[in-house]
Design a protein around this motif. Structure first.
Motif, PDB file in Angstrom:
ATOM      1  N   PRO B 256     -66.159 -23.850  15.827  1.00  0.00           N
ATOM      2  CA  PRO B 256     -65.964 -22.740  14.886  1.00  0.00           C
ATOM      3  C   PRO B 256     -66.804 -22.879  13.625  1.00  0.00           C
ATOM      4  O   PRO B 256     -67.228 -21.892  13.039  1.00  0.00           O
ATOM      5  N   TYR B 257     -67.056 -24.118  13.202  1.00  0.00           N
ATOM      6  CA  TYR B 257     -67.864 -24.354  12.004  1.00  0.00           C
ATOM      7  C   TYR B 257     -69.350 -24.247  12.323  1.00  0.00           C
ATOM      8  O   TYR B 257     -70.164 -23.874  11.483  1.00  0.00           O
ATOM      9  N   GLY B 258     -69.721 -24.637  13.535  1.00  0.00           N
ATOM     10  CA  GLY B 258     -71.102 -24.504  13.977  1.00  0.00           C
ATOM     11  C   GLY B 258     -71.944 -25.743  13.816  1.00  0.00           C
ATOM     12  O   GLY B 258     -73.049 -25.803  14.343  1.00  0.00           O
ATOM     13  N   ASP B 259     -71.453 -26.740  13.082  1.00  0.00           N
ATOM     14  CA  ASP B 259     -72.233 -27.941  12.801  1.00  0.00           C
ATOM     15  C   ASP B 259     -71.346 -29.177  12.909  1.00  0.00           C
ATOM     16  O   ASP B 259     -70.129 -29.078  13.048  1.00  0.00           O
ATOM     17  N   GLU B 260     -71.993 -30.335  12.744  1.00  0.00           N
ATOM     18  CA  GLU B 260     -71.258 -31.592  12.703  1.00  0.00           C
ATOM     19  C   GLU B 260     -70.606 -31.779  11.330  1.00  0.00           C
ATOM     20  O   GLU B 260     -71.228 -31.480  10.301  1.00  0.00           O
ATOM     21  N   ILE B 261     -69.374 -32.276  11.358  1.00  0.00           N
ATOM     22  CA  ILE B 261     -68.656 -32.574  10.118  1.00  0.00           C
ATOM     23  C   ILE B 261     -68.320 -34.059  10.138  1.00  0.00           C
ATOM     24  O   ILE B 261     -67.724 -34.544  11.095  1.00  0.00           O
ATOM     25  N   PRO B 262     -68.701 -34.812   9.097  1.00  0.00           N
ATOM     26  CA  PRO B 262     -68.309 -36.226   9.070  1.00  0.00           C
ATOM     27  C   PRO B 262     -66.790 -36.336   8.971  1.00  0.00           C
ATOM     28  O   PRO B 262     -66.167 -35.746   8.078  1.00  0.00           O
ATOM     29  N   PHE B 411     -50.524 -20.139  26.243  1.00  0.00           N
ATOM     30  CA  PHE B 411     -51.409 -20.413  25.105  1.00  0.00           C
ATOM     31  C   PHE B 411     -51.001 -21.731  24.436  1.00  0.00           C
ATOM     32  O   PHE B 411     -51.850 -22.531  24.024  1.00  0.00           O
ATOM     33  N   GLN B 412     -49.685 -21.984  24.387  1.00  0.00           N
ATOM     34  CA  GLN B 412     -49.198 -23.216  23.741  1.00  0.00           C
ATOM     35  C   GLN B 412     -49.716 -24.467  24.446  1.00  0.00           C
ATOM     36  O   GLN B 412     -49.884 -25.513  23.832  1.00  0.00           O
ATOM     37  N   GLU B 413     -49.908 -24.385  25.749  1.00  0.00           N
ATOM     38  CA  GLU B 413     -50.365 -25.571  26.487  1.00  0.00           C
ATOM     39  C   GLU B 413     -51.746 -26.021  26.015  1.00  0.00           C
ATOM     40  O   GLU B 413     -52.071 -27.188  26.097  1.00  0.00           O
ATOM     41  N   ASP B 414     -52.559 -25.067  25.545  1.00  0.00           N
ATOM     42  CA  ASP B 414     -53.884 -25.445  25.059  1.00  0.00           C
ATOM     43  C   ASP B 414     -53.785 -26.219  23.749  1.00  0.00           C
ATOM     44  O   ASP B 414     -54.564 -27.128  23.501  1.00  0.00           O
ATOM     45  N   ALA B 415     -52.841 -25.836  22.906  1.00  0.00           N
ATOM     46  CA  ALA B 415     -52.622 -26.501  21.608  1.00  0.00           C
ATOM     47  C   ALA B 415     -53.946 -26.743  20.887  1.00  0.00           C
ATOM     48  O   ALA B 415     -54.186 -27.822  20.351  1.00  0.00           O
ATOM     49  N   ASN B 416     -54.780 -25.740  20.867  1.00  0.00           N
ATOM     50  CA  ASN B 416     -56.098 -25.912  20.253  1.00  0.00           C
ATOM     51  C   ASN B 416     -56.087 -25.407  18.814  1.00  0.00           C
ATOM     52  O   ASN B 416     -55.044 -25.051  18.251  1.00  0.00           O
ATOM     53  N   TYR B 417     -57.261 -25.381  18.221  1.00  0.00           N
ATOM     54  CA  TYR B 417     -57.346 -24.962  16.821  1.00  0.00           C
ATOM     55  C   TYR B 417     -56.822 -23.554  16.640  1.00  0.00           C
ATOM     56  O   TYR B 417     -56.148 -23.253  15.658  1.00  0.00           O
ATOM     57  N   TRP B 418     -57.102 -22.669  17.603  1.00  0.00           N
ATOM     58  CA  TRP B 418     -56.681 -21.272  17.452  1.00  0.00           C
ATOM     59  C   TRP B 418     -55.167 -21.161  17.490  1.00  0.00           C
ATOM     60  O   TRP B 418     -54.589 -20.323  16.783  1.00  0.00           O
ATOM     61  N   TYR B 419     -54.527 -21.982  18.297  1.00  0.00           N
ATOM     62  CA  TYR B 419     -53.064 -21.959  18.335  1.00  0.00           C
ATOM     63  C   TYR B 419     -52.504 -22.363  16.975  1.00  0.00           C
ATOM     64  O   TYR B 419     -51.654 -21.673  16.399  1.00  0.00           O
ATOM     65  N   TRP B 420     -52.985 -23.496  16.440  1.00  0.00           N
ATOM     66  CA  TRP B 420     -52.442 -23.974  15.163  1.00  0.00           C
ATOM     67  C   TRP B 420     -52.861 -23.046  14.025  1.00  0.00           C
ATOM     68  O   TRP B 420     -52.121 -22.885  13.045  1.00  0.00           O
ATOM     69  N   ASN B 421     -54.026 -22.431  14.155  1.00  0.00           N
ATOM     70  CA  ASN B 421     -54.462 -21.473  13.151  1.00  0.00           C
ATOM     71  C   ASN B 421     -53.500 -20.289  13.089  1.00  0.00           C
ATOM     72  O   ASN B 421     -53.159 -19.792  12.014  1.00  0.00           O
ATOM     73  N   GLN B 422     -53.028 -19.868  14.256  1.00  0.00           N
ATOM     74  CA  GLN B 422     -52.068 -18.764  14.276  1.00  0.00           C
ATOM     75  C   GLN B 422     -50.710 -19.185  13.707  1.00  0.00           C
ATOM     76  O   GLN B 422     -49.936 -18.341  13.269  1.00  0.00           O
ATOM     77  N   GLN B 423     -50.466 -20.500  13.723  1.00  0.00           N
ATOM     78  CA  GLN B 423     -49.214 -20.991  13.136  1.00  0.00           C
ATOM     79  C   GLN B 423     -49.335 -21.162  11.619  1.00  0.00           C
ATOM     80  O   GLN B 423     -48.355 -21.486  10.949  1.00  0.00           O
ATOM     81  N   GLY B 424     -50.551 -21.044  11.093  1.00  0.00           N
ATOM     82  CA  GLY B 424     -50.713 -21.107   9.644  1.00  0.00           C
ATOM     83  C   GLY B 424     -51.630 -22.200   9.155  1.00  0.00           C
ATOM     84  O   GLY B 424     -51.867 -22.328   7.951  1.00  0.00           O
ATOM     85  N   TYR B 425     -52.186 -23.015  10.047  1.00  0.00           N
ATOM     86  CA  TYR B 425     -53.070 -24.102   9.615  1.00  0.00           C
ATOM     87  C   TYR B 425     -54.515 -23.608   9.533  1.00  0.00           C
ATOM     88  O   TYR B 425     -54.970 -22.832  10.367  1.00  0.00           O
ATOM     89  N   SER B 426     -55.235 -24.098   8.521  1.00  0.00           N
ATOM     90  CA  SER B 426     -56.659 -23.838   8.432  1.00  0.00           C
ATOM     91  C   SER B 426     -57.300 -24.988   7.681  1.00  0.00           C
ATOM     92  O   SER B 426     -56.727 -25.472   6.695  1.00  0.00           O
ATOM     93  N   PHE B 427     -58.431 -25.463   8.144  1.00  0.00           N
ATOM     94  CA  PHE B 427     -59.062 -26.556   7.400  1.00  0.00           C
ATOM     95  C   PHE B 427     -59.861 -25.993   6.232  1.00  0.00           C
ATOM     96  O   PHE B 427     -60.056 -24.793   6.120  1.00  0.00           O
ATOM     97  N   ASN B 428     -60.322 -26.875   5.345  1.00  0.00           N
ATOM     98  CA  ASN B 428     -60.687 -26.423   4.003  1.00  0.00           C
ATOM     99  C   ASN B 428     -62.140 -26.028   3.810  1.00  0.00           C
ATOM    100  O   ASN B 428     -62.607 -26.013   2.684  1.00  0.00           O
ATOM    101  N   ALA B 429     -62.867 -25.748   4.864  1.00  0.00           N
ATOM    102  CA  ALA B 429     -64.238 -25.275   4.678  1.00  0.00           C
ATOM    103  C   ALA B 429     -64.203 -23.896   4.002  1.00  0.00           C
ATOM    104  O   ALA B 429     -63.228 -23.143   4.142  1.00  0.00           O
ATOM    105  N   GLN B 430     -65.265 -23.575   3.282  1.00  0.00           N
ATOM    106  CA  GLN B 430     -65.257 -22.343   2.496  1.00  0.00           C
ATOM    107  C   GLN B 430     -65.220 -21.095   3.372  1.00  0.00           C
ATOM    108  O   GLN B 430     -64.663 -20.081   3.000  1.00  0.00           O
ATOM    109  N   GLU B 431     -65.868 -21.192   4.533  1.00  0.00           N
ATOM    110  CA  GLU B 431     -65.934 -20.014   5.394  1.00  0.00           C
ATOM    111  C   GLU B 431     -64.535 -19.657   5.914  1.00  0.00           C
ATOM    112  O   GLU B 431     -63.647 -20.493   5.969  1.00  0.00           O
TER     113      GLU B 431
END
Lengths: 198, 652
Positions: B256-262, B411-431
């Motif tokens: 989703p970010y498109g690049d490598e993140i340390p 969808f829950q079985e995938d437990a991926n970023y999109w699932y947790w994003n729909q639950q309210g989580y988002s990491f702190n990149a500006q985009e």
């Protein structure tokens, strides 16, 4: 257009197939039966860009050789220093750590002719205090062919003359044509060493 | 939940369970990769084993981590294959991103690897996206020790020309791997303790430019792991405790970010599993696992921090009843996954329960049939999965094997970023990483059919071939049309998710193994797959998988202590639609279409000191072709790897 790597691989395959005819006729019980230590002085006859930008000095090569399956295996190291010339690039030293395999044929008058290939790591150490620790050393893959004629002058002692082609797989290829001369000493491999190698 | 406990009680009252299932061996479509095969190929990392997996596809961005797709059961977007060590499930993934190099075992601990290639019930799991089960070695009696060291180097360094007009980028080492371990073994138990270090270097310009944008100071990713295994032979079977942890300072490519993140990743696992045999025809299998997978911050210019942890509790209980011609299994599993972001005060639980049953029947001397049913419940939704497998022994004419499966997936079985994003989580990149979702993500369905034929003509020649069909229904597919930012060498695009996406795929393969002389074997393998109907976006994504794959492998072992192995791999061109603008925007540096791969490898191995020391040199890509799997990935050329393993068995 065939790339240089492909040409080298084809040469290696031809070398192998040339000796493959009698590959299964030689008993592998002969393996490691003797050990031969080779010491040579090496001179550079290359005409590539590397030899234009630096002056290759006399080098040394030491190797250990013993029967291995259908020929002889070699392991050794070759050292060649390079000095600056009119281009004033800083000096560097090269250490080629190699393993090789080839077949030695008996010729008349106690002469022997060995042909084979070598593969190894070509380490370069650059002598300039202004360089960082990461810039001072570099290692690259190298491979090539070699041919050696030797004659037994005393029991188990040989005089050698050899020619060697080595390609170093740097971004701009280094191609080395070398000649060497030296002596060898051969002796029966100690049992403990044979056991270790099996 | 009450049904789950009722089922557990039911299981305990019913005579139960079994151990190895001889019928399963014939019914399962799988590949077994042995230690001897791994050694012959000179493989140094766990993910490198996939080089030998005929029916699995992979791609790599950095040449070290690999994203996988098992036997056309999924595209590369979902990395939901299951991973096990010695039959115990290991969840080292974060979101649905898995890097199997993070498993806390080193390559020299591997005895053999099972790859399950079609959906079925395997050790209490349903393998709808494939499964990798890595079996570690049983140590020799007494005290033993081992050491492994390996290094790789890509050709193309500048060498002395670095200081001249011919200067070129330094491509440096491919990796550095070090591992050591000790074991203590008696007749009734053994203990393994091991550690490993793996380093990988982002020196290829295509990766290094992006990594340097966030992390200019250094280019080395480093991982350290420890692993302990206690195996006790008691109660009629093996009872095992596995403990492992991995710390990984990684350049984590986050799509989703498109690049490598340390990032600073940390994974730990504590698990107990085993088999109890109360009677000659019954056994009980159990497993209880606690694991955590964290992805935290490693210093970077933009202060990006996932600040994310997944805590996983998992328990399974299974019972088997078996006779010579019958194998019955019933089991239940429970999983609680907690997603947590302490800085954001985010903490939510995801519970999953499953019930399953399986029957393998030998209906006649030459016909075996297996049927399985697997139900998953989560958040009030239930998904059903099931299969029917047949095996016909045709005598001297060979065998025929078929598999028909139907799998629903929540969808829950995938437990991926999109699932947790729909639950309210988002990491702190500006985009903004909230996706634009078209429609509702619902339960997906997968239909598969596989038919295999095999025949051993004699002890030197065997042949197998087969066909497969896949129908993906109601899947959700991500689409990102990356834009390239030249000043940062970075990619970015908002994410669109298309729901209700469908696809039909047809495939086939053929394999011939032939032993020319006793010590010289060769194998020819070809596979084909192609989508022929489906949603345009799904078909575009499926083009990331090669249509044609071919390999030729030859292994020459003139004696047990020396061998030469060579393999030629071909894979047809792939197309990565997410990078459709990248070629134009980067002057064709990152082109959407990745050229066909033609890779030849040669490996030489030698044992010394009565098989105590093992040496290997591997030359990969000896024709020096561009080995590239994805537009933004490294272009590996000719490289060589050295490794040494020392095995000191029964020293005390």
């Amino acid at each position: 257009m065939i790339k240089s790597e492909l040409k080298l691989i084809i040469l290696l395959i031809i070398t192998f197939l040339f000796f493959y005819r009698d590959a299964f006729t030689q008993s592998i019980n002969n393996q490691y039966s003797f050990t031969r230590i080779n010491l040579d002085i090496v001179g550079n006859k290359s005409t590539d860009e590397l030899s234009r930008l630096w002056d290759a000095q006399k080098g040394f090569e030491g190797s250990v050789e013993m029967p291995f399956y259908y020929g002889n295996i070699q392991v050794g190291v070759r050292y060649i220093p390079y000095k600056e010339n009119e281009y004033f690039y800083h000096d560097f030293s090269t250490f080629y750590y190699f393993a090789g395999w080839g077949k030695e044929l008996n010729l008349p008058f106690h002469f022997r002719w060995y042909n084979g290939f070598k593969v190894g790591a070509y380490a370069m150490a650059f002598h300039d205090d202004s360089l960082t620790i990461y810039q001072k050393d570099e290692t690259e893959l190298a491979a090539g062919l070699n041919s050696r004629v030797s004659v037994e002058i005393l029991k188990n002692i040989f005089l050698n003359a050899a020619a060697d082609y080595t390609a170093v797989f740097t971004h701009k290829r280094i191609e080395l044509f070398l000649i060497s001369a030296g002596v060898s000493y051969s002796f029966k491999t100690p049992i403990w060493l044979k056991e270790f190698l099996k | 939940m009450k049904y789950f406990f009722l089922f557990i009680i039911f299981i305990f009252q019913f005579p139960l369970f079994c151990q190895s299932n001889p019928l399963e061996n014939k019914l399962t479509q799988r590949q077994v990769i042995t230690e001897a095969m791994i050694k012959a190929a000179g493989i140094q990392t766990i993910s490198g084993i996939i080089y030998l997996a005929d029916k699995w596809n992979f791609y790599s961005i950095d040449g070290y981590e690999r994203d996988l797709s098992a036997n056309n059961l999924s595209d590369f977007q979902r990395q939901n294959f299951i991973v096990m060590i010695d039959g115990q499930r290991i969840d080292d993934k974060v979101f649905d991103v898995q890097n199997i190099n993070q498993l806390p075992i080193a390559i020299d601990q591997v005895d053999y690897v099972e790859l399950i290639n079609t959906p079925q019930i395997y050790n209490g799991e349903y393998t709808e996206n494939g499964l990798i089960d890595i079996h570690t070695k049983t140590p020799a009696k007494g005290l033993s020790a081992r050491v492994f060291q390996g290094v790789g180097d890509q050709t193309g360094d500048p060498g002395p020309y670095s200081f001249t007009q011919y200067k070129s980028p330094n491509v440096d080492k491919m990796g550095y791997n070090l591992a050591a371990g000790v074991s203590l073994s008696t007749k009734d138990w053994y203990l393994n303790a091991a550690t490993k270090i793996e380093q990988n270097f982002a020196t290829d310009p295509e990766v290094n430019n992006r990594v340097s944008n966030l992390f200019p100071s250094y280019n080395k990713a480093e991982m350290t792991s420890t692993f302990y295994k206690l195996n006790v032979n008691a109660l009629g079977g093996n009872q095992e405790i596995l403990i492992g942890n991995t710390r990984h300072y990684d350049f984590f490519f986050f799509k989703p970010y498109g690049d490598e993140i340390p990032v600073n990743r940390y994974f730990k696992h504590v698990g107990l599993s085993g088999l109890i045999k109360p009677g000659n025809n019954y056994d009980i299998k159990y497993s209880a696992v606690y694991s955590t997978s964290e992805i935290g911050q490693w210093e970077n210019n933009l202060n990006i921090d996932f600040n994310w942890q997944e805590v996983n509790y998992y328990a399974k209980l299974e019972g088997d009843y078996f006779t010579r011609d019958l194998f019955l299994t019933a089991g239940a599993g429970y999983r609680k996954l907690t997603g947590e972001s302490p800085k954001d005060l985010f903490k939510k639980n995801l519970e999953t329960k499953n019930l399953y049953g399986r029957a393998d029947l030998k209906l006649s001397d030459n016909f075996i049939q297996s049927a399985g049913l697997f139900a998953v419940n989560s958040g009030g939704n239930t998904a059903m999965k099931g299969y029917l497998k047949n095996y016909w022994d045709l005598g001297s004419s060979g065998f025929l094997r078929s598999s028909y499966t139907y799998s629903e997936r929540l969808f829950q079985e995938d437990a991926n970023y999109w699932y947790w994003n729909q639950q309210g989580y988002s990491f702190n990149a500006q985009e903004n990483f909230a996706p634009l979702i078209y429609g509702n993500i619902g339960t997906s369905r997968l239909y598969t059919a596989d038919l295999d034929y095999g025949k051993d003509f004699d002890s030197t020649l065997s042949l197998s071939f087969g066909i497969s069909y896949r129908h993906f229904s109601n899947y959700y597919i991500e689409s990102q049309s990356y834009q390239y930012y030249d000043n940062q060498s970075s990619f970015y695009a908002p994410v669109e998710i298309f729901t209700n996406s469908n696809l039909k795929v047809f495939g086939g393969y053929a394999e011939i193994q032939y032993r020319i002389i006793p010590n010289l074997t060769q194998k020819i393998y070809y596979s084909y797959q192609k989508d022929f109907w489906g949603s345009p976006i799904f078909r575009d994504i499926w083009a990331e998988l090669p249509v044609h794959k071919f390999s030729y492998t030859v292994n020459f072992m003139p004696s047990p202590d020396f061998g030469i192995w060579a393999k030629i791999n071909y894979a047809s061109a792939t197309t990565w639609v997410d990078y459709k603008y990248a070629g134009l925007q980067t002057g064709e540096q990152y082109k959407m279409k990745v050229l066909p791969l033609l890779i030849a490898d040669v490996s030489v191995q030698k044992w010394l000191w009565e098989r105590r020391i093992w040496l290997n040199v591997l030359f990969r890509n000896i024709f020096n072709q561009s080995e590239k799997y994805i537009p933004i990935g490294v272009s590996n050329t000719l490289r060589f790897y050295l490794q040494i393993q020392i095995h000191l068995d029964s020293i005390l």
